[in-house]
Design a protein around this motif. Sequence first.
Motif, short mmCIF file in Angstrom:
data_model
loop_
_atom_site.label_atom_id
_atom_site.label_comp_id
_atom_site.label_asym_id
_atom_site.label_seq_id
_atom_site.Cartn_x
_atom_site.Cartn_y
_atom_site.Cartn_z
N THR A 1 0.85 -1.18 0.00
CA THR A 1 0.00 0.00 0.00
C THR A 1 0.90 1.24 0.00
O THR A 1 2.04 1.19 0.44
CB THR A 1 -0.93 0.03 1.22
N SER B 1 2.68 4.54 0.89
CA SER B 1 3.08 5.26 2.10
C SER B 1 3.81 6.54 1.70
O SER B 1 4.33 6.65 0.58
CB SER B 1 3.99 4.38 2.97
N GLU C 1 -2.53 8.27 0.22
CA GLU C 1 -1.89 7.41 1.22
C GLU C 1 -2.79 6.23 1.58
O GLU C 1 -3.98 6.38 1.81
CB GLU C 1 -1.57 8.22 2.48
N GLY C 2 -2.20 5.06 1.63
CA GLY C 2 -2.93 3.86 2.01
C GLY C 2 -3.60 3.12 0.87
O GLY C 2 -4.13 2.03 1.05
N GLY D 1 3.56 0.12 2.78
CA GLY D 1 2.88 -0.71 3.77
C GLY D 1 2.78 -2.12 3.24
O GLY D 1 2.61 -2.33 2.03
N PRO E 1 0.40 -5.11 3.76
CA PRO E 1 -0.83 -5.60 4.40
C PRO E 1 -0.73 -7.08 4.76
O PRO E 1 -0.28 -7.90 3.96
CB PRO E 1 -1.90 -5.39 3.32
N ARG F 1 -10.26 -1.94 0.59
CA ARG F 1 -9.13 -1.19 0.05
C ARG F 1 -9.11 -1.28 -1.47
O ARG F 1 -8.92 -0.29 -2.17
CB ARG F 1 -7.82 -1.73 0.62
#
Length: 330
Positions: free
Chosen positions: A122, A124, A228-229, A292, A294, A301
């Motif tokens: 993800t 960042s 972000e994310g 990221g 996960p 998401r």
Amino acid sequence: MWPQLPLVSLRLTASAVVSALLLTACGGSGRQENKGGLEKSTVTVAGLPLTDGAALHIAQRRGLFEKEGLKVRIQPVQQSIQALPALAKGQVDVISSANYVTFLQAGEKGTLAPRVLAEGATLSPHMMDVVVPRGSRIKDARDLAGKNVSVNVLNNIQSLTLDHILREGQDGKGAKGPEYRQIPFPQMGVALEKGQVDAAHLAEPFLSEVKRDLGARTVVDGGAAPAEGLPISGYVTTEEFTQRNPRTAAAFQRAVRAAQAIAAKDRGAVEQVLPGYARIKPEEARRITLPGYPRTTSTARLQRLADLMTEQGLLKRKADAASLVHSPGR
């Protein structure tokens, strides 16, 4: 005027990579019933030299695939789209660091029916930035309007997220977008240095390399809010593969998810594998910004990404993310 030679070279490179994948995979991707009950014991994975795919190499290094009765053969590629034809033909079983945008688009076009085995990364802050050369007059996001910016693949995750940041985020709310030029990550530094593009949108580990070697300066944080994310990549196979090899797919999925959990809690584990497949020095691995990782696959998401693609016109119809995620027993 944008020179044509790099684009011709890119097509030749992509063709050569796909040919290599096909030739390499033909030797070991056939069905191989093994003692553990798996439909096939060898899985061929196309992998990119990005931080996104760290879990693949952690699983390989720590014997997590072997524990599941699998032998995984990793075939390097520079762009996940280069391996798409081989995946569609069943010559490559899985693509690691697979750019979700590419595969959602391929699914809509009917090129293949993609299935996500596990999330890879993800977005960042500062793991994917827009940089300019030393002395550039571009100072911030608004100065990118109409400028040439390199991306790894056109109409994909980089332009999607950057346009989202420019339209909605604090880095340049309401700013007009740039013109995008397709250049593979390893070649972006040279293109920037020669003035073939005004700015480069780079992901790690290439981002840190270009900033160090060229003194390039960040003008937009490509991982800033509201991007972000967002899920950017994962481990993608096809519906046909999961249907023909359900136990093999489940075994691969378990191994990768276990490795994702390690990557999420132990940066040192990621730093150990990066020098081997991303070709960076150990000290650089300790400095770069990581995405990221996960531990589980979130349909919410993925739906957020799919909806953004529809909003920006990269998908013509609303996609159902839940139908794309492979669940054992489905």
